[in-house]
Design a protein around this motif. Structure first.
Motif, PDB file in Angstrom:
ATOM      1  N   PRO A 111       0.800  -1.328  -0.084  1.00 15.02           N
ATOM      2  CA  PRO A 111       0.040   0.092   0.181  1.00 15.02           C
ATOM      3  C   PRO A 111       0.845   1.233   0.083  1.00 15.02           C
ATOM      4  N   GLY A 112       2.161   1.018   0.498  1.00 19.39           N
ATOM      5  CA  GLY A 112       2.925   2.254   0.605  1.00 19.39           C
ATOM      6  C   GLY A 112       3.610   2.722  -0.853  1.00 19.39           C
ATOM      7  N   MET A 113       3.855   2.010  -1.550  1.00 23.92           N
ATOM      8  CA  MET A 113       4.703   2.152  -3.061  1.00 23.92           C
ATOM      9  C   MET A 113       3.962   1.269  -4.151  1.00 23.92           C
ATOM     10  N   LEU A 114       3.803   0.276  -3.938  1.00 30.46           N
ATOM     11  CA  LEU A 114       3.246  -0.497  -5.169  1.00 30.46           C
ATOM     12  C   LEU A 114       1.801  -0.092  -5.657  1.00 30.46           C
ATOM     13  N   VAL A 115       0.908   0.101  -4.790  1.00 24.80           N
ATOM     14  CA  VAL A 115      -0.507   0.546  -5.131  1.00 24.80           C
ATOM     15  C   VAL A 115      -0.426   2.294  -5.536  1.00 24.80           C
ATOM     16  N   PRO A 116       0.383   3.237  -4.993  1.00 23.43           N
ATOM     17  CA  PRO A 116       0.272   4.446  -5.326  1.00 23.43           C
ATOM     18  C   PRO A 116       0.864   4.550  -6.914  1.00 23.43           C
ATOM     19  N   ILE A 117       2.040   3.799  -6.941  1.00 20.70           N
ATOM     20  CA  ILE A 117       2.523   3.906  -8.321  1.00 20.70           C
ATOM     21  C   ILE A 117       1.825   3.561  -9.442  1.00 20.70           C
ATOM     22  N   LEU A 118       1.118   2.189  -9.231  1.00 14.33           N
ATOM     23  CA  LEU A 118       0.214   1.863 -10.204  1.00 14.33           C
ATOM     24  C   LEU A 118      -1.125   2.548 -10.416  1.00 14.33           C
ATOM     25  N   LEU A 119      -1.562   3.325  -9.279  1.00  8.60           N
ATOM     26  CA  LEU A 119      -2.526   4.101  -9.442  1.00  8.60           C
ATOM     27  C   LEU A 119      -2.270   5.324 -10.135  1.00  8.60           C
ATOM     28  N   SER A 120      -0.982   5.921  -9.933  1.00  9.27           N
ATOM     29  CA  SER A 120      -0.614   7.297 -10.505  1.00  9.27           C
ATOM     30  C   SER A 120      -0.745   6.852 -12.006  1.00  9.27           C
ATOM     31  N   ILE A 121       0.111   5.658 -12.524  1.00 13.94           N
ATOM     32  CA  ILE A 121       0.300   5.336 -13.811  1.00 13.94           C
ATOM     33  C   ILE A 121      -1.233   5.200 -14.487  1.00 13.94           C
ATOM     34  N   GLY A 122      -2.211   4.323 -13.608  1.00 15.33           N
ATOM     35  CA  GLY A 122      -3.469   4.340 -14.237  1.00 15.33           C
ATOM     36  C   GLY A 122      -4.037   5.601 -14.340  1.00 15.33           C
ATOM     37  N   MET A 123      -3.924   6.651 -13.664  1.00 10.90           N
ATOM     38  CA  MET A 123      -4.706   7.749 -13.477  1.00 10.90           C
ATOM     39  C   MET A 123      -4.220   8.620 -14.827  1.00 10.90           C
ATOM     40  N   GLY A 124      -2.743   8.245 -14.976  1.00 14.41           N
ATOM     41  CA  GLY A 124      -2.276   9.124 -16.334  1.00 14.41           C
ATOM     42  C   GLY A 124      -3.067   8.458 -17.450  1.00 14.41           C
ATOM     43  N   LEU A 125      -3.077   7.089 -17.830  1.00 16.05           N
ATOM     44  CA  LEU A 125      -3.815   6.669 -19.065  1.00 16.05           C
ATOM     45  C   LEU A 125      -5.230   6.747 -19.017  1.00 16.05           C
ATOM     46  N   SER A 126      -5.765   7.361 -18.023  1.00 12.17           N
ATOM     47  CA  SER A 126      -7.226   7.560 -18.001  1.00 12.17           C
ATOM     48  C   SER A 126      -7.657   9.204 -17.972  1.00 12.17           C
ATOM     49  N   ALA A 127      -6.436  10.001 -18.145  1.00 12.95           N
ATOM     50  CA  ALA A 127      -6.640  11.308 -18.152  1.00 12.95           C
ATOM     51  C   ALA A 127      -7.690  11.853 -19.276  1.00 12.95           C
ATOM     52  N   ASN A 128      -7.708  11.108 -20.374  1.00 15.26           N
ATOM     53  CA  ASN A 128      -8.678  11.423 -21.431  1.00 15.26           C
ATOM     54  C   ASN A 128      -9.837  10.687 -21.430  1.00 15.26           C
ATOM     55  N   THR A 135       6.477   9.667  -8.285  1.00 14.03           N
ATOM     56  CA  THR A 135       5.575  10.715  -7.372  1.00 14.03           C
ATOM     57  C   THR A 135       6.143  12.215  -7.886  1.00 14.03           C
ATOM     58  N   GLY A 136       7.431  12.442  -8.069  1.00 14.69           N
ATOM     59  CA  GLY A 136       7.803  13.724  -8.869  1.00 14.69           C
ATOM     60  C   GLY A 136       7.221  13.834 -10.137  1.00 14.69           C
ATOM     61  N   GLY A 137       7.378  12.847 -11.098  1.00 14.35           N
ATOM     62  CA  GLY A 137       6.761  13.122 -12.108  1.00 14.35           C
ATOM     63  C   GLY A 137       5.311  13.178 -12.307  1.00 14.35           C
ATOM     64  N   ILE A 138       4.497  12.604 -11.355  1.00  9.42           N
ATOM     65  CA  ILE A 138       3.023  12.851 -11.396  1.00  9.42           C
ATOM     66  C   ILE A 138       2.785  14.167 -10.669  1.00  9.42           C
ATOM     67  N   ALA A 139       3.513  14.598  -9.654  1.00  5.66           N
ATOM     68  CA  ALA A 139       3.400  15.902  -9.272  1.00  5.66           C
ATOM     69  C   ALA A 139       3.675  17.077 -10.322  1.00  5.66           C
ATOM     70  N   ALA A 140       4.639  17.011 -11.214  1.00  3.01           N
ATOM     71  CA  ALA A 140       5.142  17.851 -12.213  1.00  3.01           C
ATOM     72  C   ALA A 140       3.836  17.888 -13.069  1.00  3.01           C
ATOM     73  N   ASN A 141       3.484  17.034 -13.506  1.00  2.00           N
ATOM     74  CA  ASN A 141       2.248  16.823 -14.653  1.00  2.00           C
ATOM     75  C   ASN A 141       0.958  16.924 -14.357  1.00  2.00           C
ATOM     76  N   TYR A 142       0.330  16.649 -13.091  1.00  4.37           N
ATOM     77  CA  TYR A 142      -0.923  16.732 -12.763  1.00  4.37           C
ATOM     78  C   TYR A 142      -1.243  17.789 -11.837  1.00  4.37           C
ATOM     79  N   VAL A 143      -0.154  18.326 -10.814  1.00  2.00           N
ATOM     80  CA  VAL A 143      -0.392  19.505  -9.880  1.00  2.00           C
ATOM     81  C   VAL A 143      -0.466  20.794 -10.628  1.00  2.00           C
ATOM     82  N   LYS A 144      -1.607  21.256 -11.103  1.00  2.00           N
ATOM     83  CA  LYS A 144      -1.390  22.641 -11.821  1.00  2.00           C
ATOM     84  C   LYS A 144      -1.866  23.728 -10.751  1.00  2.00           C
TER      85      LYS A 144
END
Length: 270
Positions: free
Chosen positions: A118-135, A194-203
């Protein structure tokens, strides 16, 4: 006396039962104990099929308080199966040894498992999944479900069987140098993701500007020229500070951000 040997069918059934029911009967008094006990039923039935008294004693033995991270915790189930097999074959293995080993291992395994699953694997997979579902693509949830199950199911099965095979020596398998390197690798990967997600999705941008004579100077353009995405970085740093240093819950952090944004909009910062 014929030596009793657990069948592969009983072991697989025990593992499947743990995977499906580890969190199905939770209480503050026992937590995962009944899920653990239920997973031991196929083992108990096979080892003590001729003794009702031994069955009752084994069920009571595995109904005491128990709690750990379920996926990595499967290794403890495997060890317990091996100990029950040895006990059924006449070796002097007392209830205290089995329960002591479970209690002694559940904390360290939870520490490793909670940080990795829950500390690493789940957030990593969720962040990638959210990126794939952005559109609006359905690939995000499909990716998360398939990859999570593709990692957790074989991993849990491997650890369960490894625990049964190695017995108490399986403890070294979880705390040796290789396990620590794997944990560190996941931590580093999590930081990058986390750094990549923050840079791309925190506006976040500012509307602040000032007049220098007849020239309107936009603060956001100046910040972008010096340090692009500086404001999102400050916000992410603030969230990190509140959650790690001030021990804010995620709900309190969201409320704090809501108040900050509301005030910023009212005074014209955002």
């Amino acid at each position: 006396m014929t030596e009793k040997k657990l069948s592969k069918k009983a072991l697989v059934k025990s593992w499947k039962t743990w995977m499906m029911h580890n969190l199905s009967s939770m209480s503050f008094e026992r937590l995962e104990s009944f899920g653990f006990c239920y997973s031991m039923v196929p083992i108990i039935e096979e080892l003590y099929k001729d003794s009702k008294k031994e069955k009752i004693a084994a069920l009571k033995r595995h109904s005491v308080f128990y709690n750990t991270e379920p996926q990595l915790g499967a290794i403890i189930n495997g060890i317990a199966c091996g100990l029950e097999e040895k006990r059924a074959n006449g070796q002097k293995i007392e209830d205290e040894l089995i329960n002591g080993l479970k209690v002694g291992m559940m904390g360290p395994v939870a520490g490793i498992g909670d940080s990795m699953i829950p500390g690493m694997l789940v957030p990593i997979l969720l962040s990638i999944g959210m990126g794939l579902s952005a559109n609006g693509s359905i690939m995000g949830p499909i990716f998360y479900i398939l990859l999570y199950l593709g990692i957790v199911i074989p991993g849990s099965y491997f650890l369960f069987m490894k625990g049964y095979t190695l017995g108490t020596d399986a403890v070294k398998f979880l705390v040796d140098e290789r396990a620590e390197r794997l944990k560190e690798s996941f931590s580093i990967l999590g930081v990058f993701i986390t750094g990549g997600i923050a840079a791309n999705y925190v506006k976040a941008t500012t509307k602040l500007s000032y007049m220098d004579g007849s020239v309107n100077i936009n603060i956001q353009n100046i910040l972008d020229g010096i340090f692009p995405n500086l404001i999102p970085l400050v916000i992410v740093g603030l969230v990190y500070y509140l959650m790690t240093k001030k021990k804010f819950s995620s709900l309190k952090v969201m409320l704090a951000l809501l108040v900050l944004v509301s005030i910023g909009v009212v005074i014209g910062v955002f």
